[in-house]
Enzyme design. Structure first.
Site, mmCIF file in Angstrom:
data_model
loop_
_atom_site.group_PDB
_atom_site.id
_atom_site.type_symbol
_atom_site.label_atom_id
_atom_site.label_comp_id
_atom_site.label_asym_id
_atom_site.label_seq_id
_atom_site.Cartn_x
_atom_site.Cartn_y
_atom_site.Cartn_z
ATOM 1 C CG PHE A 160 -0.046 -6.085 4.380
ATOM 2 C CD1 PHE A 160 -0.418 -5.353 5.486
ATOM 3 C CD2 PHE A 160 -0.991 -6.932 3.810
ATOM 4 C CE1 PHE A 160 -1.696 -5.445 6.025
ATOM 5 C CE2 PHE A 160 -2.268 -7.046 4.343
ATOM 6 C CZ PHE A 160 -2.622 -6.303 5.452
ATOM 7 C CG HIS A 174 -1.798 4.263 5.515
ATOM 8 N ND1 HIS A 174 -1.691 4.163 4.142
ATOM 9 C CD2 HIS A 174 -1.963 2.991 5.966
ATOM 10 C CE1 HIS A 174 -1.792 2.897 3.770
ATOM 11 N NE2 HIS A 174 -1.959 2.166 4.863
ATOM 12 C CD GLU A 220 -1.426 7.499 9.613
ATOM 13 O OE1 GLU A 220 -1.014 8.326 8.766
ATOM 14 O OE2 GLU A 220 -2.409 6.746 9.409
ATOM 15 C CE LYS A 273 -5.533 4.208 2.557
ATOM 16 N NZ LYS A 273 -4.592 5.320 2.828
ATOM 17 C CG HIS A 332 -6.522 0.777 1.611
ATOM 18 N ND1 HIS A 332 -5.609 1.474 0.826
ATOM 19 C CD2 HIS A 332 -5.760 0.075 2.498
ATOM 20 C CE1 HIS A 332 -4.390 1.201 1.225
ATOM 21 N NE2 HIS A 332 -4.450 0.347 2.234
ATOM 22 C CB CYS A 388 -0.952 -0.008 1.190
ATOM 23 S SG CYS A 388 -1.996 -1.484 1.211
#
Length: 423
Positions: free
Chosen positions: A408, A310, A321, A342, A347, A172
């Site tokens: 990831f 994010h 975060e 998002k 996403h 991502c």
């Protein structure tokens, strides 16, 4: 503290073109309107039979037909993730007027990000092989439809760009890594212009099924419009999205020489690895990326006005975060606007950093922070004093803005943009 005014030995890097294909708008104008009005892009999945899937909704593109943009024969030879790249990339290239005779195409690069690549085409071939065995006829374009670098190849072929050309794959964080690579190439003098961004087309059976197996997706099937709810106590996972975003990066001297329109300047890039776990977030890596971006930009935390987070709407990721931001920004955290777009787009995985960089650039242009929608209940793990720009866009003075992306594998990347000032 003001930005360091010492003479810079490397070229300044500016943004001169934008292109977007998103669940809340099929071009930049529509996308921005969707953001500032707080539109949800979520809806029931229409692309396949969802009866056996735990999650039955996603943020699909609306009213998109690749044949409206591409030659039908060429479109058939592309996976949807490449089709999306061609549409968003084409809009950005046109916006930046890269057809100008002042452009040396040997000095124009294309760097494209995707976390997964041609997953739809892979699924189709695997299902055919499962039905009919190796006697099945495999499409001769199968390999060239699935490899992650193929959007960069197609864009260069269509427009004749002969500069550096490759793909970035960092889950991502892929698109932000693509932007960072373009930034560095221009700084190093390897290109005058870089067309960069990311695309993803993961709303297929194995995409939804695979992320459901990880328990990563929201399963609020009866509340799909509000299921993407970053920072909310009741968040239960992210909502899958699809689409693409493209930005044209250019050296300031080159843009100035040809009289290009300039949206913003990129002044800092920070990247790191968690070195911790393949899926679980870790605060240390995020802190490093944020700090490195600030150091690279030669500014201090009190300079940042807005962070496009994010913010995926996952229970662990959002808190991680925010905690990292508080660690880096300290008391300056409370002067920030933070939002997760998002909440509206879902996403887009490897494309997320591209469309969110566009949102960040447009926030600088319009001096308007897009909201985090769908927020209902405060999470006690998140400091209530932090301005998460809840449910409504907020006008404010924005000089510096930061965009975060984490993937990831523990990949972290952060960009800092500055409002354009010709000085």
């Amino acid at each position: 503290m003001a930005q360091n005014k010492e003479k810079v030995l490397f070229p300044r890097v500016v943004v001169t073109g934008l292109g977007a294909l998103t669940p809340i708008g099929n071009n930049v104008k529509e996308y921005w309107n969707g953001l500032i009005t707080g539109q949800s892009g979520a809806g029931p999945i229409t692309k396949f039979d969802i009866s056996k899937h735990r999650t039955k909704f996603a943020c699909e593109l609306k009213g998109f037909d690749p044949n409206d943009y591409l030659d039908p024969k060429e479109a058939r030879r592309m996976d949807p993730f490449t089709q999306y790249a061609m549409v968003a990339g084409g809009e950005a290239i046109q916006d930046a007027l890269l057809s100008s005779p002042l452009i040396d195409k040997e000095r124009v690069g294309v760097i494209w990000g995707s976390g997964i690549g041609g997953l739809s085409s892979t699924e189709a071939v695997v299902l055919e092989l499962a039905r009919n065995g190796m006697g099945s006829k495999i499409n001769p374009f199968f390999i060239t439809k699935i490899i992650p670098d193929i959007p960069a190849g197609h864009l260069s072929i269509k427009y004749g760009f002969k500069g550096p050309n490759f793909a970035t794959v960092a889950a991502c964080a892929s698109a932000v890594n693509a932007l960072a690579s373009g930034f560095h190439l221009i700084k190093l003098g390897e290109a005058d212009v870089v067309v960069t961004g990311g695309s993803e087309a993961p709303i297929i059976q194995v995409g939804i099924g695979g992320f459901n197996a990880l328990n990563a997706l929201s399963q609020r099937n009866e509340e799909y419009l509000t299921a993407s709810r970053p920072f909310d106590k009741t968040r239960d996972g992210f909502v899958m999205g699809e689409g693409a975003g493209a930005l044209v990066l250019e050296s300031y001297a080159h843009a100035q020489k040809r009289g290009a329109k300039i949206y913003a300047e990129i002044i800092g890039v920070g990247m790191s690895a968690d070195a911790y776990h393949i899926t679980a977030p870790n605060i240390d890596g995020v802190i490093l990326a944020l700090q490195r971006a600030l150091t690279n930009a030669q500014i201090t935390p009190d300079c940042i006005d807005y962070i496009n987070a994010h913010g995926t709407s996952t229970p662990l990721g959002d808190t991680n975060e925010i905690n990292a931001i508080q660690h880096v920004f300290g008391e300056c955290t409370y002067a920030l606007n933070i939002s997760s777009t998002k909440s509206m787009t879902g996403h887009l995985l490897g494309a997320a950093g591209a469309i969110e960089s566009i949102a960040t650039v447009l926030a600088l242009n319009h001096q308007l922070v897009p909201p985090t929608i769908n927020h209902k209940l405060l999470d006690e793990a998140i400091d209530a004093r932090i301005n998460l720009t809840l449910n409504k866009a907020e006008a404010r003075s924005i000089l510096f803005a930061q965009n975060n992306a984490f993937g990831f594998g523990g990949h972290n990347a952060s960009l800092i943009f500055k409002k354009w000032e010709d000085s």
